[in-house]
Design an enzyme around this catalytic site. Structure first.
Site, mmCIF file in Angstrom:
data_model
loop_
_atom_site.group_PDB
_atom_site.id
_atom_site.type_symbol
_atom_site.label_atom_id
_atom_site.label_comp_id
_atom_site.label_asym_id
_atom_site.label_seq_id
_atom_site.Cartn_x
_atom_site.Cartn_y
_atom_site.Cartn_z
ATOM 1 N N HIS A 197 0.861 -1.197 0.000
ATOM 2 C CA HIS A 197 0.000 0.000 0.000
ATOM 3 C C HIS A 197 0.894 1.243 0.000
ATOM 4 C CE1 HIS A 197 -3.957 -1.893 0.393
ATOM 5 N NE2 HIS A 197 -3.316 -2.824 1.063
ATOM 6 N N ASP A 277 -5.544 -13.448 1.049
ATOM 7 C CA ASP A 277 -6.151 -12.159 1.400
ATOM 8 C C ASP A 277 -7.652 -12.349 1.637
ATOM 9 O OD1 ASP A 277 -6.043 -9.453 1.995
ATOM 10 O OD2 ASP A 277 -6.283 -8.792 -0.061
#
Length: 383
Positions: A197, A277
């Site tokens: 990120h 995930d």
């Protein structure tokens, strides 16, 4: 002496190579070794499998939820038990429950739950993965931008202290919000630092790796891309030999051609490994749920926010393995390593996890010819 269990009738993949006409010996939850059929010890309990492949149990370092539970919504011991149990039928015998960006109070509660899970020896629990909140708003993905913030010295102290009471601890950070000195401190405390990120340059990402970052979170997604003049975090992930690289192989997060190209380009010894995930939907028929007050819905095999942004994955590990084999063209043995040995190596858990050599935990998955799971064992116990 406890009894010895002998597993035969299937090809045995020990995490590195295959053994034909061989027998896996298990005692007291651990692998004794692999022997020929002529060398089965007397008085052992024999388990004859109907062909197929016996492989190491899968290790997942990024699991947000399962069984209808999301760790952010229920950061407690029962939620961790539910998540670990939900992924076991899909071959995942060890995992890191993952907390995505949230408030300091939720983070602290999740850490307390993780410490409790470690003390209770919850089956399958490896530790925690804190994905955020120290990320880049520019590459926020499904993370709430209002909760993203730089790492303070108090944050650093909290995470270091948590590691002392957890089997393993992984944290995803962006160099925009965490200094290289803080990364070095986290590494020295035994924490796996993963870059993700983030919108950083190739040089900044490389410097973070030199400081102590050991991995990259879900390659290609929510990070500066590979450009011909600015290689970005993707370029650093592939070029930096020490970095392990997580990958979501569901056909939505990354195109098969991009995965194949990345595999060809990745320098080692750091390897590329599979993560799910996964969100709360795994093991359920749940069609939607909320995260930080926002609705996430199932949409044809993927999970999306109302604006279409991918929000975690509707993925289990055996499905990721099938995708790597059928859509990317990876050999089954390598796909299995990407789901077991390589993540265990990344975390530093490969002494006992990710393989079926002597001394390993007897975490095993029995697959048939179509890559369907027939049976799963954790610590020698059939689930």
């Amino acid at each position: 002496m406890s009894q010895i269990d002998a597993y035969s009738g299937a090809t045995i993949f020990d995490g590195e190579q295959r053994h034909e006409n061989a027998v896996l010996l298990v005692q007291a939850g651990s692998v004794l070794g692999i022997v020929s059929e002529e060398n089965i010890p007397p008085d052992c309990t024999q388990h004859i499998l109907a062909g197929g492949l016996l492989a190491p149990g899968f290790v997942d370092l990024q699991v947000n939820g399962g069984g209808g539970v999301l760790l952010n919504d229920r950061p407690d011991l029962d939620a961790i038990k539910t998540i670990c149990a939900a992924h076991a039928p899909f071959g995942t015998t060890s995992l890191l429950p993952t907390l995505i960006t949230d408030t300091p109070a939720i983070r602290d509660t999740a850490i307390e739950a993780g410490i409790a899970a470690g003390k209770a020896a919850v089956p399958g629990f490896l530790g925690l993965h804190l994905e955020g909140p120290h990320l880049s708003v520019a590459r926020k993905g499904a993370h709430d931008p209002n909760l993203i913030r730089p790492m303070t010295e108090d944050d650093l102290a909290t995470i270091k202290l948590a590691r002392q009471s957890l089997p393993f601890l992984m944290t995803t950070i962006a160099p925009e919000s965490v200094t290289n000195a803080q990364i070095a401190t986290l590494k020295a405390a035994g924490i796996l630092v993963s870059l993700g990120h983030s919108d950083v340059s190739f040089e900044t990402a490389t410097a973070a790796a030199i400081a102590g970052a050991g991995a990259v979170t879900h390659l290609f997604n929510a990070m500066s891309p590979l450009g011909h003049r600015e290689p970005g975090l993707v370029g650093a992930a592939l070029r930096t030999e020490s970095l392990f690289v997580g990958l979501i192989a569901d056909g939505f997060h990354v195109h098969p051609a991009a995965i194949a190209t990345a595999l060809a380009a990745k320098r080692g010894p750091g390897r590329m490994f599979l993560v799910t995930d996964a969100m709360s939907t795994i093991g359920t028929d749940q069609q939607s749920f909320t995260l930080n007050g926002r609705t996430i819905r199932r949409d044809g095999g993927k999970l999306v926010l109302e604006d279409g942004t991918l929000a975690g994955a509707d993925l289990d590990m055996i499905s990721a393995i099938r995708f790597m084999v059928t859509s990317v063209g990876v050999t089954l043995d390598e796909a299995l390593r990407m789901a077991s040995l390589y993540p265990a190596m990344c975390l530093g858990a490969h002494t006992t996890l990710g393989h079926l050599k002597a001394g390993a935990a007897a975490d095993m998955v029995h697959l048939d010819q179509t890559l369907e799971i027939k049976s799963v064992w954790r610590g020698g116990q059939k689930l």
